[in-house]
Scaffold this motif. Sequence first.
Motif, PDB file in Angstrom:
ATOM      1  N   GLU A  99       3.470  14.717  21.399  1.00  0.00           N
ATOM      2  CA  GLU A  99       3.961  15.303  20.152  1.00  0.00           C
ATOM      3  C   GLU A  99       3.883  14.344  18.972  1.00  0.00           C
ATOM      4  O   GLU A  99       3.690  14.767  17.835  1.00  0.00           O
ATOM      5  N   ASN A 100       4.031  13.047  19.210  1.00  0.00           N
ATOM      6  CA  ASN A 100       3.991  12.074  18.118  1.00  0.00           C
ATOM      7  C   ASN A 100       2.611  11.962  17.479  1.00  0.00           C
ATOM      8  O   ASN A 100       2.475  11.399  16.395  1.00  0.00           O
ATOM      9  N   SER A 101       1.593  12.485  18.147  1.00  0.00           N
ATOM     10  CA  SER A 101       0.227  12.447  17.605  1.00  0.00           C
ATOM     11  C   SER A 101      -0.041  13.554  16.598  1.00  0.00           C
ATOM     12  O   SER A 101      -1.055  13.538  15.916  1.00  0.00           O
TER      13      SER A 101
END
Length: 144
Positions: A99-101
């Motif tokens: 998700e952080n990407s």
Amino acid sequence: MLKYFKTSDILSATLKFKFVNECGHDADGVSKDAYAAFWESFFMKNADGEVYCIPVLSQVYGQEEWEAVGRILIKGYKEHKYYPISLAPAFFIAVVHGENSVTPQLLKESFLLYISQSEKDVIEAVERGTQYDQDELLFLLDRF
């Protein structure tokens, strides 16, 4: 297809697709048609969205079925370069890279193509600072 993709062994197996009551040899086209048919059916029954879709969790699919869906995505892409373009890019990147990407810009673009045109119009009116229906905005915010 889900039935056959429930085991991880399928990823290393050589598959030959055949449609019932159809003549044809599985070169690459029949396989691509099989993956396309799966994703078309999957999106109709198990996904939500306007231009871009995301899978919707339901009690019908358990972990085994969702893993099979992932294997179908991987196998179709690795062997035939088939990718269901209706799958929201933000969703795909989150699944593959975490998700952080997902950048805020990509998330916004994917979201605006996920919601209906009338909902998109409300959000864009709010961003521009022009007149919008406050009840529609509240409904939209409540929904998400």
